[in-house]
Motif scaffolding. Structure first.
Motif, short mmCIF file in Angstrom:
data_model
loop_
_atom_site.label_atom_id
_atom_site.label_comp_id
_atom_site.label_asym_id
_atom_site.label_seq_id
_atom_site.Cartn_x
_atom_site.Cartn_y
_atom_site.Cartn_z
N UNK A 90 -6.07 -0.81 0.21
CA UNK A 90 -5.96 -1.05 1.65
C UNK A 90 -7.26 -1.61 2.19
N UNK A 91 -8.39 -0.99 1.81
CA UNK A 91 -9.69 -1.46 2.32
C UNK A 91 -9.95 -2.89 1.85
N UNK A 126 0.85 -1.20 0.00
CA UNK A 126 0.00 0.00 0.00
C UNK A 126 0.89 1.25 0.00
N UNK A 173 -4.28 3.41 -3.57
CA UNK A 173 -3.69 2.73 -2.42
C UNK A 173 -4.73 2.56 -1.32
N UNK A 174 -5.58 3.59 -1.12
CA UNK A 174 -6.62 3.50 -0.09
C UNK A 174 -7.60 2.38 -0.42
N UNK A 208 1.11 4.13 -2.90
CA UNK A 208 0.80 5.52 -2.58
C UNK A 208 1.94 6.46 -2.95
N UNK A 249 -2.94 7.84 -4.45
CA UNK A 249 -3.38 7.78 -3.06
C UNK A 249 -4.72 7.07 -2.96
N UNK A 250 -5.61 7.45 -3.86
CA UNK A 250 -6.93 6.85 -3.86
C UNK A 250 -6.83 5.34 -4.15
#
Lengths: 491, 117
Positions: A166-167, A147, A162-163, A151, A159-160
Motif C-alpha cells: 500500500x505504501x 491490497x 499488504x501494508x 491482506x 497484513x504486513x
C-alpha cells in the motif's frame, strides 16, 4: 450493442462487484463473478477481432467528444492486453471456487469476489482508457482492491505485505499523478492522443522532462522493475493462492502496458530516449533483474516466494525487449507479457493445488509429492520448462524473439546473457523437481490424492495453452508484431 | 516573475519532500500513513495552483467577469482526494489488523517478531 462493447468491458465487472457484496448466500457470489469474468473475456475477444479487421476503436464516454470528454481508445496493443487480463480472470474464477472456500470459509467468500471483481475492473480500465487521469483512477481502483486481496492471506505476514505494498503502491501512483499534472500544466489536455500530438509540437523543456521522470519512476514501481520490486515477493508469497496467480499474471503486465503507452505513444521515442539515457538504464536494470532475482530465487525455501522472485526476473526479460527499441525486441516484450502471464499464472495455480492438499508451500514439505499429486506436479514442471525456455513451450518463443531483437541491435553479449540467465531458471526449477520426484515421501504414503478437477482443469488450461502458444504462434507473434510496429510509429 | 511569486510551488516542494521523508524514515506505521497524506496533499496543491488563472474569478459565468480560473484541475483533485481518503482508510484498517496480529505498530519490532519462527 456492439458499439458499446468498450464501455461494457469495464462496466460489467464494476457492476458485478456490489452484486457480489449483496449476494451472500453460500457461494452465489462466485456465480456472479463467473458471469462477470466470462463476459469480460467474450467482450475483449470481440474487441480484438474488431480492432484487427477495422482498426482503432474510439469510444466517447457519455457522448462527450474528446479531448474534453473521456475517450476509450483501443488499438492492437491494448486489445491484446485486455484479452490477456480477461482470459486470466475467466480461467482463475472457476479455480477460485474450491480454493477460496478452503482458505476463507464459506461465509466470507463474498468479500473475496467483491474485491476480485473491482480489481478486474481496475485492470481492464487502465488498459482500455485513452485518458491519462482516468488511467490513474483505474490504477488506484485495481491497486486498492489488490491490497485488500493480499491482506486476505491467512498468515499474519500477509497484513504486513499488504501494508508495504500500500505504501509503495501509493507513492508510485502519486508520482504518476504528479507527472500527469505537469503534463497537463504544459499542454492543457489529458487525452493521450491529444497529449502525444501537442508534445510532439512543443520543444522539450524542464516541465516535460520532470513529468517524464516522475511518470517513469512511478510506473516502474508499479511494474516492479528492479530495484523497485521490494513490495512484490512478500505480496505474492503471503496472498491467498488465487490472488497470487491472478496478480502475478495480470497486475505487473498491465503496468508494463502503461509504460509502453507512455514511452512510445504519449512521449515519442525522441523524448523518451532523448531526455535521459533511458535505453542504457533499462538495459542495465533489466539484465541485473534477470540475474539477481534468479539467483535469489534459487535460495528460497518457499515455492511461492521462489516464483515471485522469478517474476521479477521475467519482468526483466520484458523490459529488456523494450530497451532494444526495434520491432523484434518490442514484439518479444509483448509476446513475453502474454506467455509469462500463462506460465506464471499456471504455476501459481499448481502451487495453489499443493497448498490446498498439504497446507504448506515449503520445499522441504514436498518430498515425494510428485507421486502423490502427479497431475499437479506435472503442470508445475511443464510450466517450469516454459520459464526456462525449452523449445515447444511458449517461453522459447519469447526468448527466440528476444535474442533476434538483441542481435538486430548488435548486442550479441545481451543474447549470451539471456541464455546464461535461463540456466539459472533450470537450477531453481530443478530444486523443486528433485525434492518432489526423487525423494521418498516421509511417511511412505504413496497413494494418489490429487487436487479436485475444478482446480486441476484451470491449471492445465493455462499450462496447456502455454504449450499451444509455443507451437502455434500465429496469434501471439502476429498481434505482437503489429502492435510493435504501431508503437514504433511505422503504421 | 520573482522567486517569491511562485511561493505556491515552494510549498508544494516542501510538503512533498517532508511527506516523503516521513514515509521513508519513520518506523511507526501510523506516522508513515500521515507522511503519505502530507505527500498527497502536496500534489493536491500543485494541481490547484496550476488551475489558478491570475486575476481570474471562480468559474461561474457572470456579467462582470471575463477571466475565469480553470475548474478542471480542481475537479480532478476532488477525485484524487477521494482516492486519498480511500487509501488512508484502508491503510489504517490494515494497521488495526497488524496491531491485533503482532501487538505492535512499530516496523522494527514487527521485523524482530518475524525473525522468530
Amino acid at each position: 450493442m456492439t458499439e458499446h462493447l468498450a464501455a461494457l468491458q469495464v462496466v460489467i465487472p464494476l457492476l458485478c462487484a456490489p452484486i457480489c457484496m449483496l449476494v451472500r448466500y453460500r457461494d452465489w457470489s462466485w456465480s456472479v463473478a463467473l458471469f462477470g469474468s466470462w463476459s469480460c473475456l467474450a467482450i475483449s475477444w470481440l474487441l480484438l477481432q474488431q480492432v484487427m479487421t477495422s482498426g482503432v476503436i474510439s469510444y466517447h464516454m457519455g457522448n462527450w467528444v474528446p479531448p474534453i470528454g473521456i475517450e476509450y481508445r483501443i488499438d492492437e496493443i491494448n486489445a491484446f492486453v485486455l484479452l490477456i487480463v480477461s482470459a486470466i480472470g475467466a480461467i482463475v474464477t472457476p479455480y477460485a471456487r474450491e480454493s477460496v472456500r478452503a482458505e476463507f470459509g464459506v461465509n466470507r467468500v463474498y468479500m473475496f469476489y467483491t474485491s476480485y471483481m473491482l480489481c478486474l475492473c481496475g485492470l481492464l480500465g487502465v488498459t482500455i482508457t485513452g485518458d491519462a487521469f482516468n488511467l490513474f483512477v483505474f490504477l488506484e481502483i485495481s491497486s486498492l482492491s489488490s491490497y485488500v486481496l493480499i491482506a486476505m492471506g491467512k498468515d499474519r505476514r500477509a497484513l504486513k505485505a499488504a501494508y508495504q505494498y500500500l505504501i509503495l503502491g501509493t507513492i508510485g501512483a502519486t508520482f504518476i499523478v504528479i507527472g500527469i499534472g505537469l503534463l497537463y500544466a504544459e499542454t492543457g489536455t489529458l487525452n493521450m492522443a491529444d497529449l502525444a500530438n501537442k508534445l510532439s509540437k512543443n520543444p522539450i523543456n524542464k516541465t516535460i522532462g520532470t513529468a517524464f521522470g516522475f511518470l517513469f519512476v512511478g510506473i516502474s514501481l508499479k511494474l516492479a522493475l528492479f530495484p523497485l520490486h521490494l513490495w512484490l515477493p512478500n505480496a505474492y508469497t503471503f496472498a491467498p493462492s488465487v490472488v497470487s496467480a491472478f496478480l502475478a499474471a495480470t497486475a505487473t503486465k498491465v503496468a508494463v502496458y502503461v509504460l509502453l503507452r507512455f514511452l512510445f505513444t504519449i512521449f515519442d521515442i525522441k523524448i523518451s530516449f532523448g531526455v535521459l539515457p533511458l535505453e542504457s538504464v533499462l538495459l542495465a536494470l533489466s539484465i541485473v533483474a534477470m540475474f539477481v532475482a534468479s539467483v535469489v530465487a534459487i535460495f528460497q525455501p518457499n515455492i511461492k516466494r521462489m516464483l515471485a522472485y522469478s517474476s521479477v526476473a521475467q519482468i526483466g526479460y520484458v523490459i529488456l525487449g523494450i530497451s532494444f527499441i526495434n520491432i523484434n525486441g518490442l514484439a518479444a516484450g509483448i509476446i513475453h507479457l502474454f506467455n509469462h502471464a500463462l506460465i506464471k499464472g499456471g504455476m501459481f495455480l499448481a502451487v495453489g493445488c499443493l497448498f490446498y492438499k498439504i497446507a504448506s508451500v515449503n520445499i522441504d514439505k514436498l518430498a515425494g509429492i510428485g507421486r502423490r499429486m502427479p497431475l499437479t506436479m506435472a503442470a508445475f514442471v511443464v510450466g517450469g520448462l516454459g520459464l526456462i525456455g525449452v523449445p515447444l513451450t511458449a517461453g522459447f518463443i519469447s526468448k527466440w524473439y528476444l535474442i533476434i531483437g538483441a542481435l538486430d541491435r548488435g548486442l550479441w553479449w545481451a543474447a549470451v546473457l539471456i541464455l546464461l540467465s535461463s540456466l539459472l531458471a533450470v537450477i531453481y526449477i530443478w530444486r523443486v523437481v528433485e525434492v518432489a520426484y526423487l525423494k521418498p515421501s516421509p511417511d511412505g504414503n504413496n497413494h494418489i490424492e490429487d487436487a479436485p478437477p475444478s482446480m486441476l482443469i484451470p491449471t492445465w488450461v493455462l499450462i496447456g495453452s502455454s504449450i499451444y502458444f509455443g507451437i502455434n504462434t500465429d496469434l501471439t507473434v502476429g498481434v505482437a508484431k503489429q502492435a510493435a510496429r504501431q508503437l514504433l510509429g511505422g503504421g | 516573475m520573482s522567486l517569491f511569486g511562485l511561493y505556491n510551488y515552494w510549498i508544494v516542494v516542501f510538503l512533498m519532500m517532508a511527506g516523503f521523508y516521513v514515509v521513508v524514515a519513520h518506523e511507526n506505521l501510523i506516522k508513515k500513513i500521515v507522511g503519505l497524506n502530507v505527500f498527497q496533499a502536496s500534489v493536491f496543491i500543485l494541481y490547484i495552483t496550476v488551475g489558478k488563472v491570475q486575476g481570474g474569478t471562480a468559474p461561474i459565468i457572470g456579467e462582470n467577469f471575463t477571466i475565469y480560473s480553470n475548474p478542471l484541475p480542481h475537479v480532478l483533485i476532488l477525485t484524487a482526494i477521494v482516492v486519498g481518503v480511500a487509501t488512508t482508510a484502508l491503510g489504517l484498517a490494515l494497521v488495526i489488523r497488524i496491531k491485533e496480529a503482532y501487538g505492535t505498530i512499530e516496523d522494527d519490532e514487527i521485523a524482530a517478531l518475524e525473525e522468530e519462527p
